[in-house]
Design a protein around this motif. Structure first.
Motif, PDB file in Angstrom:
ATOM      1  N   LEU A 167     -19.382   0.645  14.904  1.00  0.00           N
ATOM      2  CA  LEU A 167     -19.078  -0.738  15.270  1.00  0.00           C
ATOM      3  C   LEU A 167     -19.437  -1.603  14.063  1.00  0.00           C
ATOM      4  O   LEU A 167     -20.586  -1.577  13.617  1.00  0.00           O
ATOM      5  CB  LEU A 167     -19.949  -1.133  16.475  1.00  0.00           C
ATOM      6  N   LEU A 181     -26.526  -0.401  18.931  1.00  0.00           N
ATOM      7  CA  LEU A 181     -25.085  -0.666  18.885  1.00  0.00           C
ATOM      8  C   LEU A 181     -24.533  -0.539  17.467  1.00  0.00           C
ATOM      9  O   LEU A 181     -23.477   0.062  17.255  1.00  0.00           O
ATOM     10  CB  LEU A 181     -24.791  -2.070  19.427  1.00  0.00           C
ATOM     11  N   LEU A 182     -25.270  -1.095  16.487  1.00  0.00           N
ATOM     12  CA  LEU A 182     -24.742  -1.107  15.121  1.00  0.00           C
ATOM     13  C   LEU A 182     -24.875   0.253  14.429  1.00  0.00           C
ATOM     14  O   LEU A 182     -24.325   0.454  13.353  1.00  0.00           O
ATOM     15  CB  LEU A 182     -25.419  -2.202  14.301  1.00  0.00           C
ATOM     16  N   ALA A 183     -25.624   1.185  15.054  1.00  0.00           N
ATOM     17  CA  ALA A 183     -25.672   2.544  14.508  1.00  0.00           C
ATOM     18  C   ALA A 183     -24.424   3.315  14.938  1.00  0.00           C
ATOM     19  O   ALA A 183     -24.200   4.438  14.499  1.00  0.00           O
ATOM     20  CB  ALA A 183     -26.923   3.259  15.001  1.00  0.00           C
ATOM     21  N   LYS A 184     -23.629   2.727  15.809  1.00  0.00           N
ATOM     22  CA  LYS A 184     -22.372   3.355  16.242  1.00  0.00           C
ATOM     23  C   LYS A 184     -21.247   2.857  15.330  1.00  0.00           C
ATOM     24  O   LYS A 184     -21.470   1.928  14.544  1.00  0.00           O
ATOM     25  CB  LYS A 184     -22.111   2.968  17.701  1.00  0.00           C
ATOM     26  N   LEU A 223     -29.780  -2.498  17.144  1.00  0.00           N
ATOM     27  CA  LEU A 223     -29.969  -1.265  16.363  1.00  0.00           C
ATOM     28  C   LEU A 223     -29.128  -0.135  16.962  1.00  0.00           C
ATOM     29  O   LEU A 223     -28.455   0.603  16.244  1.00  0.00           O
ATOM     30  CB  LEU A 223     -31.431  -0.829  16.416  1.00  0.00           C
TER      31      LEU A 223
END
Lengths: 277, 283
Positions: A96, A91-94, A89
């Motif tokens: 990316l 990491l994927l909110a960045k 959560l």
């Protein structure tokens, strides 16, 4: 593109660090290394084959088996630890993308298996070389032609095994991107590896004429969907020179492995794109 | 007006089980969050707050509706570059140190290599985590985890910061520390969206609030407007004697006003706790 590569690299770096710190990796590495080293003392059970062949079969067998176990279990664990612990959560909110995340996981896990294969192949090389020296000396005294092994062949085998494990990781990641649980991924991933090892049976059956178009279609799909993992097992031919392997054949195996690797990573990325986290 | 977040007619359904039964988590929600404010998204557990935030961040797809972040379509890389996010009950890789985690997140968020060191130290300083930044995250307390989570959310200097239950499970001292960080962000002109069901804290730090229930928006407005009762007044009086009280009541009645209750002012238990326990335990 440059930014995307960087992000993938950072994900793979942390994935690599996470994996090499796991006890599971250390345990399998030590177990496989012990198997390679113990092949020297177990060579009396060579069943009439050459000693070097027994040592090579025993050591590479450990590398193939434990490498596959590591590729399936570790990859699934690395993926699901991010999902279950919800680090995904963060990491994927960045900025990316999901394919970058999946590729990062792939390269991190592949790098770990590169270390695994390299360490074991290095040990195997040392064991084979030490025994070869003794056998050469004994053969010269007896006036026989000594048995030897090929360092170049060993390097080629290392690359092939690494590629084979890369294909396994890509398959497991494709399954992970769809699966909801770690256990399901490990079970299906293991079945996929077994199917890959037995794929040549389907290939043989496909070449035989049959009356059933459904059966033929099934075989055609199976032989395309499942990679033939046996084609990477060229230890005897490459390392001990039991058969001549043409350069074209090696390149063909390499391309086939790369094609499956790319195909399964693409499939995994497409599925993971739609996954709700 | 260019809003920090604009949500229009958002609906999110989840499919449950093999038969695919539909569970509506968010139901036709429309929200506009102005820039530069601290915005509280409130509601009971399961009311759809976290789902709304996940849809806004592109972690979950919307069934229907339009969402934009800072004028960009949500879930695009450009929008997320300008957004920081602290998830509920954050969990980070235990083997990384706090500094390594913040650096890793800065790299993923596109902070230039030349600015990386300064950005990491600034974020750690803001979260008061400089001293503990060299320790592995596995050794952190709950409050420290939230603070390092805050640092990773703001390390790339985002314009919008989304905090999902940032004080859940944190003691009042840690909670006050997070409140100060939120104020610091507002002072820098950032928009902070705070998702919580700790109403006391939300009341203290938020400029505007929205209350959700069963996936629907039930109230939205400035905290002052929502909580004030314009037809009632509170006076705090020192050294009031019975005679003074009788005189005051008579004077008010002469003007048509009436005292309906007289109580002693109380401080909150949280204020008392914070006064007694000066918090440096997490540092």
């Amino acid at each position: 593109m440059k930014d995307s590569l960087r992000r993938t690299l950072w994900i793979s770096r942390v994935t690599f660090l996470e994996a090499v710190r796991q006890r599971f990796f250390a345990f399998l590495l030590v177990l496989s290394a012990a198997m390679v080293l113990s092949s020297v003392s177990l060579r009396v059970f060579d069943f009439g084959h050459g000693e070097l062949k027994f040592i090579a079969d025993f050591g590479f067998g450990g590398m193939f088996f434990f490498g596959s176990v590591l590729a399936v279990v570790m990859t699934a664990q690395l993926f699901f630890s991010e999902i279950d612990n919800k680090t995904a959560l963060t990491l994927l909110a960045k900025p990316l993308s999901r394919p970058e995340f999946l590729l990062g996981k792939f390269f991190g896990a592949w790098a770990v298996l590169g270390v695994f294969v390299l360490v074991l192949a290095g040990l195997q090389g040392v064991v084979l070389w030490a025994r070869e020296q003794e056998l050469v000396a004994a053969a010269e005294q007896a006036g026989r032609i000594p048995t030897t092994f090929s360092i170049v062949g060993l390097c080629q085998l290392v690359l092939l095994q690494w590629l084979r494990l890369g294909v396994v990781i890509a398959i497991v990641l494709a399954i992970s991107s769809l699966a909801r649980t770690f256990l399901f991924t490990v079970v299906v991933g293991s079945l996929a590896v077994v199917a890959g090892q037995l794929q040549w049976i389907a290939q043989d059956a496909f070449l035989r004429p049959t009356d059933s178009p459904v059966y033929t279609a099934f075989l055609w799909v199976s032989t395309r969907l499942i990679p033939n993992l046996q084609q990477f097992n060229l230890a005897d031919a490459l390392v001990l020179g039991s058969a001549v392997v043409e350069e074209g054949a090696l390149i063909s195996v390499g391309f086939s492995g790369l094609a499956y690797l790319v195909a399964y990573l693409t499939l995994g990325s497409l599925i993971f794109r739609r996954r709700e986290i | 007006m260019n809003y920090a977040i604009s949500v229009r007619h958002l609906t999110k359904d989840f499919r449950i089980g093999i038969r695919g039964l539909k569970l509506r988590a968010v139901d036709d929600l429309s929200l506009e969050i102005p820039r530069g404010q601290v915005y509280g998204l409130l509601g009971p557990n399961g009311c759809g707050k976290s789902t709304t935030l996940k849809v806004v961040l592109g972690l979950v797809s919307a069934t229907a509706g339009e969402i934009s972040i800072l004028g960009e379509p949500s879930a695009t890389s450009a929008a997320r570059r300008r957004t920081g996010f602290l998830p509920e009950a954050p969990y980070f890789h235990k083997f990384l140190t706090g500094r390594e985690l913040v650096r890793y997140c800065a790299q993923l968020s596109g902070v230039a290599a030349s600015e990386l060191d300064a950005a990491v130290e600034d974020a750690l300083g803001l979260a008061a985590m400089n001293e503990a930044a060299g320790r592995p995250i596995g050794t952190y307390s709950k409050g420290m985890l939230q603070r390092i989570g805050f640092a990773q959310a703001v390390v790339h200097d985002p314009e919008l910061i989304i905090l999902d239950e940032p004080t859940a499970g944190v003691d009042p001292v840690g909670s006050a520390s997070i409140g100060r960080m939120i104020h610091a962000m507002r002072d820098k002109g950032k928009t902070v969206v705070l998702c919580s069901h700790l109403l006391g804290q939300v009341e203290q730090v938020c400029d505007r609030v929205a209350i959700m229930d069963r996936g629907k928006l039930v109230l939205e407005g400035a905290v002052e407007d929502v909580l004030s009762r314009r037809d009632r007044h509170v006076m705090t009086i020192e050294a009031m004697t019975p005679t003074a009280r009788a005189a005051a009541e008579a004077a008010l009645e002469a003007h048509g006003a009436k005292i309906t209750s007289v109580t002693h002012p109380r401080r909150s238990l949280e204020d008392l706790f914070r006064e007694l326990v000066t918090g440096s335990r997490d540092a």
